[in-house]
Design an enzyme around this catalytic site. Structure first.
Site, short mmCIF file in Angstrom:
data_model
loop_
_atom_site.label_atom_id
_atom_site.label_comp_id
_atom_site.label_asym_id
_atom_site.label_seq_id
_atom_site.Cartn_x
_atom_site.Cartn_y
_atom_site.Cartn_z
N LYS A 18 22.69 42.38 -39.18
CA LYS A 18 23.10 42.94 -37.88
C LYS A 18 23.29 41.83 -36.86
O LYS A 18 24.28 41.82 -36.12
CB LYS A 18 22.04 43.94 -37.39
CG LYS A 18 22.04 45.24 -38.19
CD LYS A 18 20.90 46.18 -37.80
CE LYS A 18 20.89 47.38 -38.73
NZ LYS A 18 19.93 48.42 -38.38
N GLN B 116 14.30 48.54 -35.77
CA GLN B 116 14.53 48.68 -37.20
C GLN B 116 13.44 49.56 -37.82
O GLN B 116 12.25 49.38 -37.58
CB GLN B 116 14.55 47.29 -37.86
CG GLN B 116 14.95 47.30 -39.31
CD GLN B 116 16.38 47.79 -39.55
OE1 GLN B 116 17.26 47.56 -38.72
NE2 GLN B 116 16.61 48.47 -40.66
N ASP C 256 21.34 53.53 -32.01
CA ASP C 256 21.10 54.17 -33.30
C ASP C 256 21.34 55.68 -33.23
O ASP C 256 21.40 56.36 -34.26
CB ASP C 256 19.64 53.94 -33.73
CG ASP C 256 19.52 52.84 -34.77
OD1 ASP C 256 20.46 52.66 -35.57
OD2 ASP C 256 18.47 52.16 -34.79
N1 LIG Z 1 17.02 51.44 -36.84
C1 LIG Z 1 17.54 51.71 -38.05
N2 LIG Z 1 16.80 51.56 -39.15
C2 LIG Z 1 17.36 51.85 -40.36
C3 LIG Z 1 18.69 52.29 -40.47
C4 LIG Z 1 19.44 52.47 -39.28
O1 LIG Z 1 20.63 52.88 -39.28
N3 LIG Z 1 18.83 52.16 -38.09
N4 LIG Z 1 19.28 52.48 -41.72
C5 LIG Z 1 18.62 51.96 -42.89
C6 LIG Z 1 18.86 50.51 -43.21
N5 LIG Z 1 20.13 49.92 -42.75
C7 LIG Z 1 20.30 49.65 -41.44
O2 LIG Z 1 19.41 49.41 -40.70
C8 LIG Z 1 21.10 49.44 -43.69
C9 LIG Z 1 21.01 49.70 -45.02
C10 LIG Z 1 21.93 49.12 -45.93
C11 LIG Z 1 22.93 48.30 -45.47
C12 LIG Z 1 23.88 47.62 -46.39
O3 LIG Z 1 24.80 46.98 -45.94
N6 LIG Z 1 23.66 47.69 -47.70
C13 LIG Z 1 24.45 46.94 -48.64
C14 LIG Z 1 23.54 46.39 -49.71
C15 LIG Z 1 22.45 45.53 -49.10
C16 LIG Z 1 21.56 44.82 -50.11
O4 LIG Z 1 22.06 43.93 -50.77
O5 LIG Z 1 20.37 45.14 -50.13
C17 LIG Z 1 25.52 47.82 -49.26
O6 LIG Z 1 25.31 49.04 -49.35
O7 LIG Z 1 26.55 47.27 -49.62
C18 LIG Z 1 23.04 48.07 -44.13
C19 LIG Z 1 22.13 48.62 -43.24
C20 LIG Z 1 17.11 52.15 -42.76
N7 LIG Z 1 16.63 51.68 -41.50
#
Ligand SMILES: Nc1nc2c(c(=O)[nH]1)N[C@@H](CN(C=O)c1ccc(C(=O)N[C@@H](CCC(=O)O)C(=O)O)cc1)CN2
Length: 286
Positions: free
Chosen positions: A53, A97, A120
Site C-alpha cells: 500500500k 490494517q 476502508d
Molecule cells: N484495513 C484493511 N485490512 C485488511 C483488508 C482491507 O481491505 N483493509 N483486506 C485484507 C488484506 N489486504 C489489504 O489490506 C490485501 C490482501 C491481498 C492483497 C493482494 O494483493 N494479494 C495478492 C497476493 C499477495 C501475496 O503474495 O500474498 C494477489 O491476490 O495477487 C492485497 C491486499 C485483510 N486486511
C-alpha cells in the site's frame, strides 16, 4: 476454457488514472492527498500488504504517513493516535490494517475513524451510506470486485448473482453493490445447505469464503463470471507454498470468465484504496 480477467492489469489502469488525478489536484489546488497507514504488530501477511500500500501510494504521488506500533499496544494508545490523525489536515485517509491484536477491539477502533477519512469504508456511517444507496466511501475489495465485473458484464439488471461469504469486509458490501446494480442477489456462506445448486443458477459468482477450492467446476453455470476473492496460502508435500483461491481454478472450464489468484482481486484492493484516498481528499478540500 474460461477467459482470465487479470486484476493486476485493471489495477494498473486505475493507478494511472489516480496518478493523473493527484497531479491535477496538486496543480490546480495545491492539495497533496495524504494517507495514514497504521500497522499494529508483526503479522507477516499484514506487513506485506502494508508495504504494498505504501509503495503504491508513493508511486501515484499520494503522501503517506506510516505508523507502526508494537504488538502489545493498548487500545487507548491506538485511539489517541486516530484522534490525532482525525484532526490532522494533511491526512485525508486513515487506514488501520486488520487483523488487530486481540487486546484491541477492531469495532471500537474502526468506529473512531472520522467517516470522511475512512478510506476502508468500514465505519458504520459509511456502511449505512452504502446500504441506503451510496455517497460514502465503499470498502476497497468489494469496489474492486465491481470494477472487475464492469470489465466483462454489460448488463447487470436482472442477472442472478450469488455471493458466498458474509463478512463485513467483502460479502455484505459486495451484495449491496450488486443489489444497487439491480442484480437478483443471493447471499450464502459455508453453512448454506446445498450451496452447489444455488451457485449453479448464478450468472455472477463472487466467492469470499476463505475456503480453498470451495467452488467446484460442476457448480458453475456455463458462461458465468466467477470473481474469486479467496487467498489462502497452502503448503504442499514438497514444502512449497502457493496461494489458492476459493474456486478450483483448474476446473473452471465452462465458466465464461474467472479471476486468477494471485493477480485477481488482491491488486484491485490496493488500487481502490488509492482511489478512495483521492475521493476523500477531494471531498475534504472542496
Ligand atoms: N484495513 C484493511 N485490512 C485488511 C483488508 C482491507 O481491505 N483493509 N483486506 C485484507 C488484506 N489486504 C489489504 O489490506 C490485501 C490482501 C491481498 C492483497 C493482494 O494483493 N494479494 C495478492 C497476493 C499477495 C501475496 O503474495 O500474498 C494477489 O491476490 O495477487 C492485497 C491486499 C485483510 N486486511
Amino acid at each position: 476454457m474460461a477467459d482470465i480477467l487479470r486484476g493486476d492489469v485493471v489495477a494498473q489502469r486505475l493507478c494511472h488514472r489516480v496518478t493523473a488525478q493527484v497531479e491535477r489536484m496538486r496543480a490546480e489546488r495545491g492539495v497533496v492527498p495524504g494517507l495514514a497507514v497504521i500497522l499494529v504488530g508483526e503479522d507477516p501477511p499484514s506487513e506485506v500488504y502494508v508495504r504494498r500500500k505504501l509503495a503504491k501510494a508513493k508511486q501515484v504521488g499520494i503522501r503517506s504517513f506510516e505508523h507502526r506500533l508494537p504488538a502489545e499496544t493498548g487500545e487507548a494508545e491506538l485511539l489517541a493516535l486516530i484522534a490525532r490523525l482525525n484532526s490532522d489536515a494533511a491526512v485525508h485517509g486513515i487506514l488501520v490494517q486488520l487483523p488487530l491484536p486481540e487486546q484491541i477491539s477492531a469495532d471500537k477502533v474502526l468506529n473512531a475513524i472520522d467517516p470522511d477519512k475512512d478510506v476502508d469504508g468500514f465505519h458504520p456511517v459509511n456502511v449505512g451510506r452504502l446500504s441506503t444507496g451510496g455517497g460514502g466511501l465503499v470498502p476497497c475489495t468489494p469496489l474492486g470486485c465491481m470494477m472487475l465485473l464492469d470489465e466483462v458484464v454489460s448488463e447487470f439488471r436482472g442477472r442472478q448473482a450469488v455471493v458466498i461469504g458474509k463478512s463485513n469486509i467483502v460479502g455484505k458490501p459486495v451484495a449491496l453493490l450488486l443489489l444497487e446494480r439491480e442484480c437478483t442477489v443471493t447471499v450464502t456462506h459455508i453453512h448454506t445447505v446445498d450451496l452447489a445448486s444455488i451457485v449453479r443458477k448464478a450468472d455472477i459468482v463472487v466467492v469470499a469464503a476463505g475456503a480453498p477450492r470451495l467452488v467446484r467446476g460442476d457448480w458453475v453455470k456455463p458462461g458465468a463470471v466467477v470473481i474469486d476473492v479467496g487467498i489462502t496460502r497452502v503448503t504442499s508435500e514438497d514444502g512449497r507454498t502457493r496461494l489458492v483461491g476459493d474456486a478450483a481454478a483448474d476446473e473452471m472450464d465452462h465458466a465464461g470468465v474467472v479471476t486468477p489468484v494471485p493477480g485477481g482481486v488482491g491488486p484491485m484492493t490496493i488500487a481502490c484504496l488509492l482511489g478512495n484516498t483521492i475521493k476523500a481528499a477531494q471531498a475534504l478540500t472542496a
